[in-house]
Design an enzyme around this catalytic site. Structure first.
Site, PDB file in Angstrom:
ATOM      1  N   ARG A  31       0.825  -1.211   0.000  1.00 61.14           N
ATOM      2  CA  ARG A  31       0.000   0.000   0.000  1.00 61.14           C
ATOM      3  C   ARG A  31       0.860   1.262   0.000  1.00 61.14           C
ATOM      4  NH1 ARG A  31      -2.385  -3.810  -0.869  1.00 61.14           N
ATOM      5  NH2 ARG A  31      -4.371  -4.556  -0.047  1.00 61.14           N
ATOM      6  N   GLU A  36      -5.407   3.669   6.101  1.00 68.32           N
ATOM      7  CA  GLU A  36      -5.046   3.500   4.694  1.00 68.32           C
ATOM      8  C   GLU A  36      -5.363   4.734   3.850  1.00 68.32           C
ATOM      9  OE1 GLU A  36      -6.241   0.386   1.169  1.00 68.32           O
ATOM     10  OE2 GLU A  36      -5.656  -0.429   3.110  1.00 68.32           O
ATOM     11  N   SER A  58     -11.476  -0.253   2.375  1.00 75.84           N
ATOM     12  CA  SER A  58     -10.725  -0.679   3.558  1.00 75.84           C
ATOM     13  C   SER A  58     -10.078   0.542   4.214  1.00 75.84           C
ATOM     14  CB  SER A  58      -9.661  -1.702   3.170  1.00 75.84           C
ATOM     15  OG  SER A  58     -10.254  -2.860   2.630  1.00 75.84           O
TER      16      SER A  58
END
Length: 364
Positions: A180, A356, A258
């Site tokens: 990520r 995130e 998410s």
């Protein structure tokens, strides 16, 4: 929304723009100025305008590159210029019996790209189905799901370096991808990606279906179509089914997918947790560490469907934060709920959760 005539140009320039419809968390946000970019020439012209602003004000202008708005948390006011890359087009550059290279413009819808690729017999993206957002944002986060990441298929990106006004073709290796993470994420609003180059394979027997319950659901799809073995289309449809079951549609219940990254911890810590919680979900990493399912941690902490209103985890997927007061809730509400969830999980498991989505300040 009003059109600004402060700077003569052929660009689509607007002032005092409400961005609540352009971020999937549906946070109220008013931007000073928004420039929509439809071509690479638009990008160059917008850069010239920004440079002119710098000359006039004798200071560096603040810029936010906003793609589909699916992975950002916006403030109530953005005292900056927002650039929205909306370039369209998909081009086949090279094709063999084994693979195909396609160039995809930044404004293409990511999920639609996945579906069309699989339908064309071009494979490798099927595990990334139903991820919201546009193609241009995909390298920033190195998007991933169900055991696959963008870097597995990406060859290079074409990006404009805003500070210098120079185009660059950046290889997959030079994108500095990690979990990520990427060069673009570590240097926010410095690079404006206009197109990505992907290499997709043509082997229908080559699938990745060993993550979570993908194999079981994909097998049902294969049987329904009388296929002996699972094929990429079955994996794609399985993941679509799973995500629809677990994840709310942002149009119905605002969210940005998410919210927490799956934490990566040392194997020794994982084994200790496993002794106390035999059902803990973890995935071994190549470096010997273990990636733990953040959703499992949150659910076991008793926070599935919980949090601090109006920002709550989703009732079917604890990893997703949802906004129950669209166009009213703010960054402050998100921060309050995030801190509560993170602290609760840490107190129970000793594992720190990381956000995130990208947090945007009003002046960057």
């Amino acid at each position: 929304m009003t059109t600004s005539n402060a700077i003569p140009s052929n660009l689509d320039i607007q002032s005092n723009v409400d961005l609540s419809a352009y971020n999937t968390m549906s946070l109220v946000c008013i931007a000073d100025r928004v420039i929509d970019l439809h071509t690479e020439q638009d990008i160059e012209q917008a850069s010239q305008i920004l440079q002119q602003t710098t000359t006039d004000n004798s200071k560096k202008p603040s810029v936010l590159v906003l793609s589909g708005g699916s992975n950002v948390l916006l403030p109530k006011q953005l005292n900056i210029t927002v650039l929205r890359p909306l370039l369209k087009g998909i081009t086949v550059l090279n094709e063999t019996t084994d693979y195909i290279d396609i160039e995809v413009m930044a404004g293409e819808n990511w999920h639609e790209l996945v579906v069309s690729s699989v339908n064309n017999g071009w494979f490798g993206l099927e595990n990334l189905a139903l991820i919201p957002g546009l193609v241009g944002a995909s390298p920033v986060q190195n998007i991933g799901a169900y055991g696959v990441q963008l870097e597995d298929s990406l060859l290079s990106v074409k990006a404009y370096h805003l500070p210098t006004g120079v185009w660059h073709t950046i290889s997959c290796e030079d994108c500095q991808f990690a979990y990520r993470d990427s060069l673009f994420k570590r240097q926010p609003n410095t690079w404006l990606i206009s197109r990505v180059l992907l290499r997709l394979h043509k082997d229908p027997q080559r699938v990745s279906a060993n993550y979570g319950d993908v194999q079981q659901v994909a097998q049902k799809h294969a049987q329904q179509h009388q296929r002996i073995s699972i094929q990429p289309v079955d994996v794609m449809n399985a993941i679509i089914d799973i995500r629809k079951q677990k994840l709310p549609d942002p149009k119905d219940l605002p969210n940005c997918g998410s919210f927490f990254q799956n934490p990566i911890i040392a194997q020794a810590q994982f084994k200790q947790l496993q002794a106390d919680y035999p059902d803990i979900v973890g995935y071994p990493m190549s470096d010997g560490q273990v990636k733990v399912a953040a959703g499992w941690l949150i659910e076991q902490a008793g926070l599935k469907g919980g949090g601090i209103a109006p920002i709550l985890t989703h009732k079917n997927q604890a990893l997703v934060l949802t906004n129950h007061a669209p166009k009213q809730a703010s960054q402050a509400d998100i921060q309050t709920s995030q801190q509560y969830i993170s602290q609760t999980v840490f107190d129970k498991f000793g594992v720190l959760l990381q956000r995130e989505p990208v947090w945007i300040d009003e002046n960057l």
